[in-house]
Design a protein around this motif. Structure first.
Motif, PDB file in Angstrom:
ATOM      1  N   THR A  19       0.829  -1.156  -0.142  1.00 42.85           N
ATOM      2  CA  THR A  19       0.020   0.050  -0.043  1.00 42.85           C
ATOM      3  C   THR A  19       1.050   1.353   0.088  1.00 42.85           C
ATOM      4  O   THR A  19       2.050   1.185   0.246  1.00 42.85           O
ATOM      5  N   THR A  55      -1.447  -0.651   7.304  1.00 44.14           N
ATOM      6  CA  THR A  55      -1.918  -1.077   5.977  1.00 44.14           C
ATOM      7  C   THR A  55      -3.307  -0.758   5.955  1.00 44.14           C
ATOM      8  O   THR A  55      -3.672  -0.002   4.790  1.00 44.14           O
ATOM      9  N   VAL A  59      -5.146   1.633   3.038  1.00 46.00           N
ATOM     10  CA  VAL A  59      -6.144   1.062   1.946  1.00 46.00           C
ATOM     11  C   VAL A  59      -7.318   2.376   2.279  1.00 46.00           C
ATOM     12  O   VAL A  59      -7.850   2.772   1.135  1.00 46.00           O
ATOM     13  N   PHE A  65      -4.753  -1.085  -3.556  1.00 49.86           N
ATOM     14  CA  PHE A  65      -3.636  -1.784  -2.904  1.00 49.86           C
ATOM     15  C   PHE A  65      -3.086  -2.710  -4.062  1.00 49.86           C
ATOM     16  O   PHE A  65      -3.762  -2.916  -5.143  1.00 49.86           O
ATOM     17  N   CYS A 105       1.308   1.701  -5.962  1.00 51.62           N
ATOM     18  CA  CYS A 105       1.613   0.746  -4.866  1.00 51.62           C
ATOM     19  C   CYS A 105       2.885  -0.121  -5.087  1.00 51.62           C
ATOM     20  O   CYS A 105       3.129  -0.178  -6.322  1.00 51.62           O
TER      21      CYS A 105
END
Lengths: 158, 158
Positions: A19, A55, A59, A65, A105
């Motif tokens: 991410t 994470t 997101v 992601f 990403c």
């Protein structure tokens, strides 16, 4: 306990979920296993992400992601990303990556395959959020299935 | 195609998803593999169910379902329930079951383990709906992990 015993009978592959921050400067990588395809058309996948993790925050900020398959010689990669790690230029703890031009990403260069996803749905209940992502793009560097947790005496379930 | 090739690198176990009709007279059983745990507390699982299937209609009517693990000697069970089958008393195509007293879903007696679930969320996009279920009860008849599709040259993904 029966429920936990039964839940540990589910086999899982292993993946690195990557991410970026909303500002695009920071990146994160986390080993995950609660992952499955959920539709052929459009191609959708779902992944469970710990609700209190960096994470998860990334997101929620970006709605994108990537998932990187962990291949047969990469068990150390799985262990590396059991905890959050700091970016060092274009690598994280020695794992080289490139940034996907579309989503930004990280794509781990040693991974056999990857998917870029945008979030199209979620179920936010319990200690993990289940994010459903549409696969925007994918890459295959070599045809090699994801390693199995059970082959390495690992389990994340119960 | 890269996307399909990559998606076929995901390993899956196999399970029989069992349901009942809203009136409780009819039951259904379907082999599934898009399945994962998604939370420890509360214990949640998610399963992808084909949107135009009888199983899907039954889950929408009742908001409950059961998952039965397919064990090592049950590959024929997996094949049996690739298509919808008719109930014959307390069995379906020779697979004996009992009805769970709480949810009324069939529990296959030859399965090593099972979970009873109530629907707590869903993402209805694409050709399958992803149902998130809270595990109400579980049973273990023997500790035996779910068989792997890849060990039987099967794939449902791409």
């Amino acid at each position: 306990m029966k429920r936990a015993t039964a839940l540990r009978m589910i086999p899982y592959g292993m993946y690195v979920l990557t991410t970026k921050s909303g500002q695009g400067e920071d990146v994160d990588a986390a080993t995950v296993n609660w992952f499955t395809q959920t539709s052929f058309s459009p191609p959708l996948i779902a992944v469970g992400i710990k609700a209190d993790s960096k994470t998860h925050a990334f997101v929620k900020e970006t709605n994108v992601f990537a998932i990187n398959v962990i291949g047969g010689d990469q068990i150390n990669t799985a262990f590396t990303f059991f905890k959050s790690q700091e970016r060092d230029g274009n690598s994280i703890v020695g794992e080289a990556f490139e940034l996907d031009p579309e989503t930004g990403c990280p794509l781990l260069l040693n991974s056999p395959a990857w998917w870029e996803c945008k979030v199209v749905g979620e179920v936010a209940q319990g200690d993990h959020t289940l994010f459903v992502g549409e696969v925007l793009e994918a890459g295959v560097r070599r045809e090699e299935p994801a390693i199995l947790m059970r082959d390495h005496n690992l389990n994340y379930g119960g």
